[in-house]
Design a protein around this motif. Structure first.
Motif, PDB file in Angstrom:
ATOM      1  N   ALA A  47       0.201  -0.833  -0.056  1.00 33.58           N
ATOM      2  CA  ALA A  47       0.369  -0.411   0.067  1.00 33.58           C
ATOM      3  C   ALA A  47       0.705   1.574   0.202  1.00 33.58           C
ATOM      4  N   ASN A  48       2.185   1.382   0.890  1.00 33.63           N
ATOM      5  CA  ASN A  48       2.837   2.089   0.766  1.00 33.63           C
ATOM      6  C   ASN A  48       3.695   2.979   0.061  1.00 33.63           C
ATOM      7  N   SER A  49       4.007   1.791  -0.601  1.00 31.14           N
ATOM      8  CA  SER A  49       4.883   1.541  -1.970  1.00 31.14           C
ATOM      9  C   SER A  49       3.803   1.941  -3.459  1.00 31.14           C
ATOM     10  N   GLY A  50       2.660   2.392  -3.599  1.00 30.09           N
ATOM     11  CA  GLY A  50       1.741   2.295  -4.485  1.00 30.09           C
ATOM     12  C   GLY A  50       1.143   1.841  -5.642  1.00 30.09           C
ATOM     13  N   ILE A  51       1.298   0.046  -4.695  1.00 27.15           N
ATOM     14  CA  ILE A  51       0.369  -1.089  -5.709  1.00 27.15           C
ATOM     15  C   ILE A  51      -0.095  -0.766  -4.892  1.00 27.15           C
ATOM     16  N   LYS A  52      -1.122  -1.320  -5.884  1.00 26.73           N
ATOM     17  CA  LYS A  52      -2.603  -1.195  -5.954  1.00 26.73           C
ATOM     18  C   LYS A  52      -3.582  -2.475  -6.344  1.00 26.73           C
ATOM     19  N   MET A 132       9.581  -1.537   3.514  1.00 27.26           N
ATOM     20  CA  MET A 132      10.512  -1.262   2.088  1.00 27.26           C
ATOM     21  C   MET A 132       9.746  -1.168   1.384  1.00 27.26           C
ATOM     22  N   ASP A 133      10.006  -0.142   0.560  1.00 26.27           N
ATOM     23  CA  ASP A 133       9.615   0.540  -0.366  1.00 26.27           C
ATOM     24  C   ASP A 133       9.429  -0.334  -2.171  1.00 26.27           C
ATOM     25  N   TYR A 134       8.814  -0.940  -2.514  1.00 25.20           N
ATOM     26  CA  TYR A 134       9.543  -1.717  -3.183  1.00 25.20           C
ATOM     27  C   TYR A 134       9.403  -0.662  -4.739  1.00 25.20           C
ATOM     28  N   LYS A 270       4.520   8.315  11.168  1.00 23.01           N
ATOM     29  CA  LYS A 270       3.150   8.007   9.864  1.00 23.01           C
ATOM     30  C   LYS A 270       3.214   8.158   8.361  1.00 23.01           C
ATOM     31  N   SER A 271       4.444   8.444   8.606  1.00 21.55           N
ATOM     32  CA  SER A 271       4.307   8.040   6.921  1.00 21.55           C
ATOM     33  C   SER A 271       4.668   7.569   6.206  1.00 21.55           C
ATOM     34  N   TRP A 272       4.544   6.171   7.391  1.00 20.28           N
ATOM     35  CA  TRP A 272       4.785   4.783   6.319  1.00 20.28           C
ATOM     36  C   TRP A 272       4.382   3.826   7.865  1.00 20.28           C
ATOM     37  N   ARG A 273       2.755   4.427   6.967  1.00 16.09           N
ATOM     38  CA  ARG A 273       1.828   3.734   8.381  1.00 16.09           C
ATOM     39  C   ARG A 273       2.065   1.466   8.383  1.00 16.09           C
TER      40      ARG A 273
END
Length: 380
Positions: A47-52, A132-134, A270-273
């Motif tokens: 979710a945090n990496s923008g993978i939907k 981790m930011d994929y 809070k930037s990477w919940r």
């Protein structure tokens, strides 16, 4: 539906090394940190990496996991062009066929992946604790014109023989893969996180299963095959907290680290919940005559005993005169009066009777899911 990168989370593992804790649920569904289940960390990373779009491949005891994930709404994966899809073992006229390995699980879901039409497939494990930011890994994959990228992390050299080790050249191109080598050449351990160019991987899997069906596992079969055929395989170096919680000891250690205010994972960022099915809200609990010190207490707990350096998950009861130290108490557990618990993991809905002693001084003590200790149960 065209998507750039589709995530496939392999979440069907039985987790036999967790013993009693996975008798009734799959390892990724095991509670962690008072508020979460293990798979929440991988889903939150997506979710945090923008993978939907995420496919979750289940197998062993999937009911609790399926219920927990649902349609992915808790992770923001329930939009018009996004979603979480539960993928069960393939069934045919020959009956149910369980996934035989990681690559075989992807092969059996080719139809789903083709429907999503991705350029890249991100293969993940559902049983690791990390952030981790994929997207950064994908950018590195593109920049190196890779056919396959493997996330790696440096581990203590004395522990390297427990992992798949990647030997690389000066440009981090992988030139050799060693599966749990007795004498490792370096300490770059595979994290079980892969980005594949889908068109290439699809052809490799289809050709294999049309021929001999040997591409069962990514580590044992697919990666060596890519290296043998001269594919551009790149190591992506990850720096940060990462824990494989596949053993009782590592699960206990990760939970104990989770208590610390300054832990490297930084759960309060809070930037990477880190999301879960249940909303994260300030804890509220009832303390009668007991005390709490250096512990993590979750919603709905009743505490009349003394709690030190321990995680109490939601709806846990600790009655009068009991002492709990250096332990993990999972949701719904009840601890009676005058109980002593030290260095233990108490499973969901377990019942510990009055005056019981659970001591894990020499080896972490474990009470299983709904297990009853020190209580006479009326069969009627």
């Amino acid at each position: 539906m065209k998507t750039e990168m589709l995530a496939m989370i392999l979440a069907g593992g039985q987790g036999t090394r967790l013993g009693k804790l996975t008798k009734n649920i799959a390892k990724p569904a095991v509670p962690f940190g008072g508020r979460y289940r293990i798979i929440d960390f991988t889903l939150s990373n997506c979710a945090n990496s923008g993978i939907k779009n995420v496919g979750v491949v289940t197998q062993y005891q999937p009911l609790a996991l399926n219920s927990h994930i649902g349609n992915g709404a808790s992770w923001g994966l329930d939009g018009i062009n996004s979603g979480a899809t539960i993928l069960q073992p393939y069934s045919s006229s020959e009956g149910s066929k369980w996934f035989e390995g990681t690559a075989h699980a992807i092969y059996q879901n080719i139809a789903y992946i083709d429907q999503m039409d991705p350029q890249y497939v991100l293969v993940l494990s559902g049983d690791h604790i990390y952030k981790m930011d994929y997207e950064e890994m994908l950018e590195n994959h593109k920049a190196n014109n890779a056919s396959l990228s493997v996330a790696v992390i440096e581990v203590p050299i004395k522990e390297a023989s427990r992992f798949g080790i990647m030997n690389t050249d000066e440009n981090d191109r992988i030139i050799e893969f060693e599966e749990k080598p007795e004498e490792p050449q370096n300490n770059l351990a595979s994290m079980g996180i892969y980005i594949f160019n889908w068109g290439r991987l699809r052809n490799v899997l289809l050709n294999s299963y049309n021929k001999d069906g040997q591409m069962i596992d990514f580590g044992k079969h697919v990666i060596p095959s890519y290296l043998d055929s001269g594919e551009n395989v790149i190591a992506y170096r990850f720096k940060g907290y990462w824990k494989d919680v596949g053993t009782i000891e590592s699960l206990w250690e990760a939970n104990m680290e989770f208590i610390e205010q300054d832990m490297e994972l930084d759960i309060r960022d809070k930037s990477w919940r880190v999301y879960s099915k249940n909303p994260i809200s300030p804890p509220h609990f009832l303390t009668e005559t007991g005390s709490v010190k250096d512990s993590l207490i979750t919603d709905g707990c009743y505490i009349a005993g003394d709690i030190r350096h321990t995680i109490l998950s939601e709806d846990v009861q600790v009655k009068e005169g009991s002492e709990v130290t250096d332990s993990v108490i999972m949701p719904g557990a009840t601890i009676g009066k005058n109980v002593r618990i030290h260095r233990a993991i108490i499973g969901e809905n377990a019942i510990i009777g009055d005056n019981a002693v659970i001591d894990g001084t020499d080896e972490i003590a474990v009470v299983g899911y709904s297990e009853v200790i020190g209580v006479t149960v009326d069969e009627n």
